[in-house]
Design a protein around this motif. Structure first.
Motif, PDB file in Angstrom:
ATOM      1  N   VAL A   1       0.834  -1.206   0.000  1.00  0.00           N
ATOM      2  CA  VAL A   1       0.000   0.000   0.000  1.00  0.00           C
ATOM      3  C   VAL A   1       0.867   1.255   0.000  1.00  0.00           C
ATOM      4  CG1 VAL A   1      -1.734   1.293   1.279  1.00  0.00           C
ATOM      5  CG2 VAL A   1      -1.908  -1.197   1.129  1.00  0.00           C
ATOM      6  N   GLU A   2       1.923   1.267   0.820  1.00  0.00           N
ATOM      7  CA  GLU A   2       2.814   2.433   0.872  1.00  0.00           C
ATOM      8  C   GLU A   2       3.538   2.630  -0.455  1.00  0.00           C
ATOM      9  OE1 GLU A   2       3.142   4.702   3.177  1.00  0.00           O
ATOM     10  OE2 GLU A   2       1.620   3.748   4.426  1.00  0.00           O
ATOM     11  N   TYR A   3       3.899   1.533  -1.114  1.00  0.00           N
ATOM     12  CA  TYR A   3       4.570   1.650  -2.407  1.00  0.00           C
ATOM     13  C   TYR A   3       3.615   2.232  -3.452  1.00  0.00           C
ATOM     14  CZ  TYR A   3       7.348   0.420  -6.512  1.00  0.00           C
ATOM     15  OH  TYR A   3       8.078   0.471  -7.685  1.00  0.00           O
ATOM     16  N   ALA A   4       2.357   1.819  -3.421  1.00  0.00           N
ATOM     17  CA  ALA A   4       1.372   2.375  -4.358  1.00  0.00           C
ATOM     18  C   ALA A   4       1.150   3.861  -4.090  1.00  0.00           C
ATOM     19  CB  ALA A   4       0.058   1.615  -4.248  1.00  0.00           C
ATOM     20  N   ASN A   5       1.198   4.267  -2.824  1.00  0.00           N
ATOM     21  CA  ASN A   5       0.987   5.678  -2.479  1.00  0.00           C
ATOM     22  C   ASN A   5       2.098   6.578  -3.002  1.00  0.00           C
ATOM     23  OD1 ASN A   5      -1.391   5.072  -1.147  1.00  0.00           O
ATOM     24  ND2 ASN A   5      -0.441   4.953   0.875  1.00  0.00           N
ATOM     25  N   LYS A   6       3.268   6.012  -3.255  1.00  0.00           N
ATOM     26  CA  LYS A   6       4.375   6.815  -3.781  1.00  0.00           C
ATOM     27  C   LYS A   6       4.055   7.370  -5.166  1.00  0.00           C
ATOM     28  CE  LYS A   6       8.619   5.586  -3.240  1.00  0.00           C
ATOM     29  NZ  LYS A   6       9.905   4.831  -3.243  1.00  0.00           N
ATOM     30  N   PHE A   7       3.131   6.717  -5.881  1.00  0.00           N
ATOM     31  CA  PHE A   7       2.805   7.139  -7.238  1.00  0.00           C
ATOM     32  C   PHE A   7       1.586   8.060  -7.276  1.00  0.00           C
ATOM     33  CE2 PHE A   7       4.932   3.026  -7.515  1.00  0.00           C
ATOM     34  CZ  PHE A   7       5.934   3.302  -8.434  1.00  0.00           C
ATOM     35  N   GLN A   8       0.991   8.332  -6.120  1.00  0.00           N
ATOM     36  CA  GLN A   8      -0.169   9.207  -6.080  1.00  0.00           C
ATOM     37  C   GLN A   8       0.287  10.655  -5.930  1.00  0.00           C
ATOM     38  OE1 GLN A   8      -3.083   7.813  -6.642  1.00  0.00           O
ATOM     39  NE2 GLN A   8      -2.160   5.760  -6.593  1.00  0.00           N
ATOM     40  N   GLU A   9      -0.488  11.572  -6.512  1.00  0.00           N
ATOM     41  CA  GLU A   9      -0.180  12.989  -6.376  1.00  0.00           C
ATOM     42  C   GLU A   9      -0.414  13.416  -4.929  1.00  0.00           C
ATOM     43  OE1 GLU A   9      -2.377  15.282  -9.117  1.00  0.00           O
ATOM     44  OE2 GLU A   9      -1.494  14.370 -10.901  1.00  0.00           O
ATOM     45  N   PRO A  10       0.514  14.171  -4.353  1.00  0.00           N
ATOM     46  CA  PRO A  10       0.339  14.582  -2.947  1.00  0.00           C
ATOM     47  C   PRO A  10      -0.871  15.486  -2.771  1.00  0.00           C
ATOM     48  CG  PRO A  10       2.171  15.764  -3.971  1.00  0.00           C
ATOM     49  CD  PRO A  10       1.740  14.711  -4.951  1.00  0.00           C
ATOM     50  N   LYS A  11      -1.639  15.237  -1.707  1.00  0.00           N
ATOM     51  CA  LYS A  11      -2.812  16.053  -1.426  1.00  0.00           C
ATOM     52  C   LYS A  11      -2.388  17.387  -0.803  1.00  0.00           C
ATOM     53  CE  LYS A  11      -5.926  12.142  -0.708  1.00  0.00           C
ATOM     54  NZ  LYS A  11      -6.871  11.495   0.245  1.00  0.00           N
ATOM     55  N   PRO A  12      -3.085  18.482  -1.146  1.00  0.00           N
ATOM     56  CA  PRO A  12      -2.718  19.786  -0.560  1.00  0.00           C
ATOM     57  C   PRO A  12      -3.001  19.816   0.934  1.00  0.00           C
ATOM     58  CG  PRO A  12      -4.767  19.948  -1.805  1.00  0.00           C
ATOM     59  CD  PRO A  12      -4.208  18.587  -2.083  1.00  0.00           C
ATOM     60  N   THR A  13      -2.187  20.542   1.659  1.00  0.00           N
ATOM     61  CA  THR A  13      -2.389  20.685   3.096  1.00  0.00           C
ATOM     62  C   THR A  13      -3.571  21.612   3.373  1.00  0.00           C
ATOM     63  OG1 THR A  13      -0.860  22.551   3.236  1.00  0.00           O
ATOM     64  CG2 THR A  13       0.071  20.331   3.481  1.00  0.00           C
ATOM     65  N   ILE A  14      -3.995  21.677   4.627  1.00  0.00           N
ATOM     66  CA  ILE A  14      -5.119  22.541   5.005  1.00  0.00           C
ATOM     67  C   ILE A  14      -4.778  24.010   4.745  1.00  0.00           C
ATOM     68  CG2 ILE A  14      -6.539  23.319   6.936  1.00  0.00           C
ATOM     69  CD1 ILE A  14      -6.242  20.562   8.157  1.00  0.00           C
TER      70      ILE A  14
END
Length: 304
Positions: free
Chosen positions: A248-261
């Protein structure tokens, strides 16, 4: 009123094996397979592991136990094919992958009965597919470690000779940097993971003098996992680059980072400011300015 049953009665009843229930396969030495960690959902993690392994192994090595004549027969006789599949599921020896009990919570071991299956190649293919699809296709699996071999962990004094044999057989001989990870679970023989780690490092330096110790960025992580009476040896390439083999963590590396609050708040403010109507160039904003403007107009009229 009848007296309550003694606690010993329930312990004996729980220990009895249900009629017709197969004896669970125990984790023992000289097995190869996969060590899977999960998040308190062992049943679902096991099911996901079987799905991943069977799909990947079918692509790499073909369908297990199926020859060309079997395929022809399956096309001609569907009923015979279904009966053969049911018979295969009933016999654990005829399945490509089967669970071996580790006696450790949230730790699964899945051994393979197929000599063609190479654990490192299989896991590398699974990770490669995640890199392509950017999806892990699992929710309950955490780490998915290939195990090149298991060994008996009831005699700590024999660890050195056992490790030397297995490491010489499975470790690459080319130059590498390495680090060592040791986990001991439910085992009273190995009392110190630190001492076992130091012993393992010394053995690797002796067997592979061309390997350099590097704790920060090793090209190979040598993992020794002791699970009650058996140990698992893993030789893991690109351990940190592959998110410690956490799917799961490896798959998350390919996701675009979500903006902070803070970033979201700033973006909303900018958008709100852009949507405001245009203001006049010189707006009259205070009562004092209004009175001054009226006086100027009245003076102009009097002079006219």
């Amino acid at each position: 009123m009848a007296g309550k049953r003694k606690k010993q009665y329930y312990c004996k009843s729980a220990a009895k094996k249900a009629k017709g229930q197969p004896e669970p396969v125990k984790l023992s030495e000289n097995l190869k397979g996969f060590l899977v960690t999960c998040n308190n959902k062992e049943f679902f993690a096991l099911r996901e592991s079987y799905d991943l392994l069977n799909q990947t192994a079918d692509k790499l090595y073909g369908v297990y136990g199926e020859s060309k004549s079997d395929k022809d027969q399956a096309e001609d006789d569907i009923e015979a094919s279904i009966a053969a599949e049911v018979a295969t599921l009933k016999s654990s020896s005829e399945r490509r992958f089967i669970q071996a009990d580790t006696k450790c919570k949230n730790i699964l071991f899945i051994r393979t009965n197929d000599p063609q299956v190479e654990p490192n190649q299989t896991v590398a293919t699974i990770l490669g597919e995640i890199g392509k699809t950017k999806m892990a296709n699992c929710r309950h699996i955490c780490r998915f470690l290939p195990v090149v071999s298991t060994f008996k962990a009831t005699e700590p004094e024999k660890f050195e000779s056992t490790f030397k044999t297995l490491f010489e057989l499975h470790a690459p001989k080319t130059d590498h940097s390495f680090s060592v990870m040791v986990k001991i679970r439910n085992n009273a023989g190995f009392t110190s993971s630190t001492q076992l780690k130091e012993t393992t490092v010394s053995l690797i330096r002796e067997i592979r003098p061309n390997w350099n110790l590097n704790y920060d960025e090793p090209s190979i992580m040598v993992a020794v996992n002791i699970c009650q009476r058996a140990g698992c040896l893993s030789i893991l390439e690109n351990y940190f680059d592959l998110a410690k083999y956490n799917l799961v963590e490896y798959a998350n590396k390919f996701q675009e980072p979500k903006p902070t609050i803070q970033e979201e708040t700033k973006a909303e403010k900018v958008e709100s400011d852009n949507n405001k109507p245009d203001q006049p160039a010189n707006p009259v904003t205070t009562q004092k300015e209004v009175i001054k403007a009226n006086n100027i107009e009245a003076k102009d009229e009097n002079e006219g």
